[in-house]
Design an enzyme around this catalytic site. Structure first.
Site, PDB file in Angstrom:
ATOM      1  N   SER A  11       0.802  -1.213   0.000  1.00  0.00           N
ATOM      2  CA  SER A  11       0.000   0.000   0.000  1.00  0.00           C
ATOM      3  C   SER A  11       0.844   1.276   0.000  1.00  0.00           C
ATOM      4  O   SER A  11       1.476   1.586  -1.002  1.00  0.00           O
ATOM      5  CB  SER A  11      -0.974  -0.021   1.172  1.00  0.00           C
ATOM      6  OG  SER A  11      -1.981   0.938   0.974  1.00  0.00           O
ATOM      7  N   LYS A  54      -1.166  -4.223  -2.970  1.00  0.00           N
ATOM      8  CA  LYS A  54      -2.393  -3.672  -2.392  1.00  0.00           C
ATOM      9  C   LYS A  54      -2.484  -2.212  -2.813  1.00  0.00           C
ATOM     10  O   LYS A  54      -1.868  -1.337  -2.216  1.00  0.00           O
ATOM     11  CB  LYS A  54      -2.366  -3.805  -0.866  1.00  0.00           C
ATOM     12  CG  LYS A  54      -3.749  -3.730  -0.198  1.00  0.00           C
ATOM     13  CD  LYS A  54      -4.278  -2.316  -0.093  1.00  0.00           C
ATOM     14  CE  LYS A  54      -5.573  -2.282   0.695  1.00  0.00           C
ATOM     15  NZ  LYS A  54      -6.151  -0.923   0.779  1.00  0.00           N
TER      16      LYS A  54
END
Length: 463
Positions: A377, A402
């Site tokens: 992320s 992600k």
């Protein structure tokens, strides 16, 4: 239905009763509430500041930027931002339909692993609402199953107690949660969304719905909630002076607040001598991206430079993410002015943004960036930004992949849902989600080799 400004991390959420009665205990005052479905459309236009962890209850959530003006009434009865909602006034069927509408308006279709279309989703609602939903527990169960049918592990339901913990999350160190609200001048103001009861800010006189005007004499109007929260941070038991405006037309008050809660630094660094060489390497590890990440990284870079570091290694292995805005601000420290950090894409135009560096890099020496399959992320945003702009060589394993954006929506009974509304796209227009980022080397190369690699990369960029 109200979007939250910040979603909290799963570890050690700071729970506590809010400043007013909660669901099922009579009316409660809610700061800057937006009428459904206006709040939904506002939240879909989320800014790219999210908290991102990978498993269990640790699900990413983006900062939702409100795009509609709230109804205003003061705290003295003339105008204050408020909306009284009784949980009992919302039927079970209305609650399920409210959750359905959130997904219908803002869910990113390619986020799940199952086909999705507005037509299919409409049929889903018709099937669900054919009969009577006899209990609130049953309504919550239906919402959970409805969201699970999307096949997106990051879109999920929050019980009222889970949502309460999330809405009271504090990243300021003084027990409050800020939210960006558009103003009449095309900018925005910072409102207090949540307060820790008996926390430092609450004890000093701050109340839900107050506007934060300044921190230590610095005007914060127009600043992001992330930036203002970072300014409020500081060592435990030190003091910060804040100025707040009570309500929309209430008095302005300056108060001195003692910090009691503080995020720990995620930045660790050391200076290492190179073998068979007089030069030194500055090694920096970032464990997560919290409100202190950028500030502490700047300090680490300066100290290492002053100590004679000629090369730098940035270690993002096992860094599952954190506040995405902290990741974006971290990446900017290494980029040239005008370089693209990341793109965001989604169904709503206001989710479609480009983030660029406003200043030049702090360092121009070769940088190696260490990644593995638990680099995720916000960490992947940093890795892709530095890699695609030829600022760093990636070393290690393919990253987790992600790259989705979530927003948190409050439902009218005090429960909530986290919904994937967008995704991150690298400067080279590659989709992070599900793909990850492939490293340039599996093992640490020589710094001269890394320098040559980056030189060739920049030459390709210019040509």
């Amino acid at each position: 239905m109200r979007p939250l400004s910040y979603a909290p991390p799963a570890p050690q959420p700071r729970a506590g009763p809010g400043p007013g009665p909660g669901p099922g205990r009579g009316p409660r005052s809610v700061a800057c509430a937006l009428r459904f479905p206006d709040a939904l459309r506002a939240a879909a236009a989320a800014a790219a500041v999210s908290l991102s962890l990978l498993t269990g209850n640790a699900v990413g959530a983006a900062v939702a930027a409100a795009a509609a003006q709230p109804t205003e009434v003061c705290r003295d009865g003339v105008a204050a931002v408020a909306e009284e909602v009784r949980a009992e006034a919302v039927t079970n069927e209305q609650l399920v339909e409210e959750a359905w509408e959130v997904v219908n308006e803002s869910f990113l279709p390619d986020a799940g692993n199952r086909p999705w279309s507005p037509e299919m989703w409409m049929q889903r609602k018709q099937d669900i609402l054919q009969g009577t939903i006899k209990s609130r527990a049953r309504a919550h169960d239906i919402i959970q199953k409805m969201l699970a049918s999307l096949g997106d592990p990051y879109t999920r339901f929050l019980s009222p107690s889970e949502f309460s913990k999330m809405s009271k999350y504090d990243m300021t160190g003084i027990g409050l949660n800020l939210r960006e609200i558009p103003d009449d001048n095309g900018s925005f103001k910072l409102m207090v969304l949540g307060l820790l009861l008996d926390g430092p800010a609450y004890s000093a006189g701050v109340r839900q719905g107050d506007e934060l005007l300044s921190v230590n004499g610095i005007d914060v109007r127009g600043k992001s909630a992330f930036d203002a929260s970072s300014m409020l941070q500081g060592p435990k038991e030190t003091f910060v002076t804040i100025k707040v405006k009570h309500g929309d037309c209430g008095p302005v008050e300056s108060m001195k607040v003692q910090r009691q809660l503080v995020a720990r630094t995620p930045v660790f660094y050391r200076l290492e001598k190179r073998e068979n060489d007089d030069s030194s390497v500055g090694y920096i590890r970032i464990k997560e991206f919290n409100a202190m990440a950028k500030k502490d990284l700047v300090s680490a870079l300066r100290r290492l430079q002053n100590s004679g570091a000629s090369y730098f290694v940035l270690d993002l292995r096992d860094n599952l993410g954190g506040l995405v805005q902290a990741g974006i601000e971290t990446a900017k420290l290494f980029l040239n002015k005008g370089d693209t950090v990341i793109y965001t894409a989604g169904r709503d135009r206001q989710v479609q943004n480009t983030f660029v560096a406003e200043n030049g890099p702090m360092i121009s020496t070769p940088l190696m960036l260490l990644v593995n399959n638990r680099t995720a992320s916000a960490s992947e945003i940093v890795a892709s930004a530095l890699h695609d702009n030829c600022k760093a060589v990636l070393v290690g394993e393919r990253t987790f992949g992600k790259g989705l954006i979530q927003s948190v929506f409050e439902l009218h009974d005090g429960s909530g849902i986290i919904v994937t509304i967008g995704k991150y796209v690298t400067p080279n227009h590659k989709d992070i989600n599900g793909n990850g980022i492939e490293p340039d080397y599996n093992r640490l190369p020589d710094f001269n080799e890394a320098r040559d690699y980056l030189s060739r990369c920049r030459f390709k960029e210019l040509s």
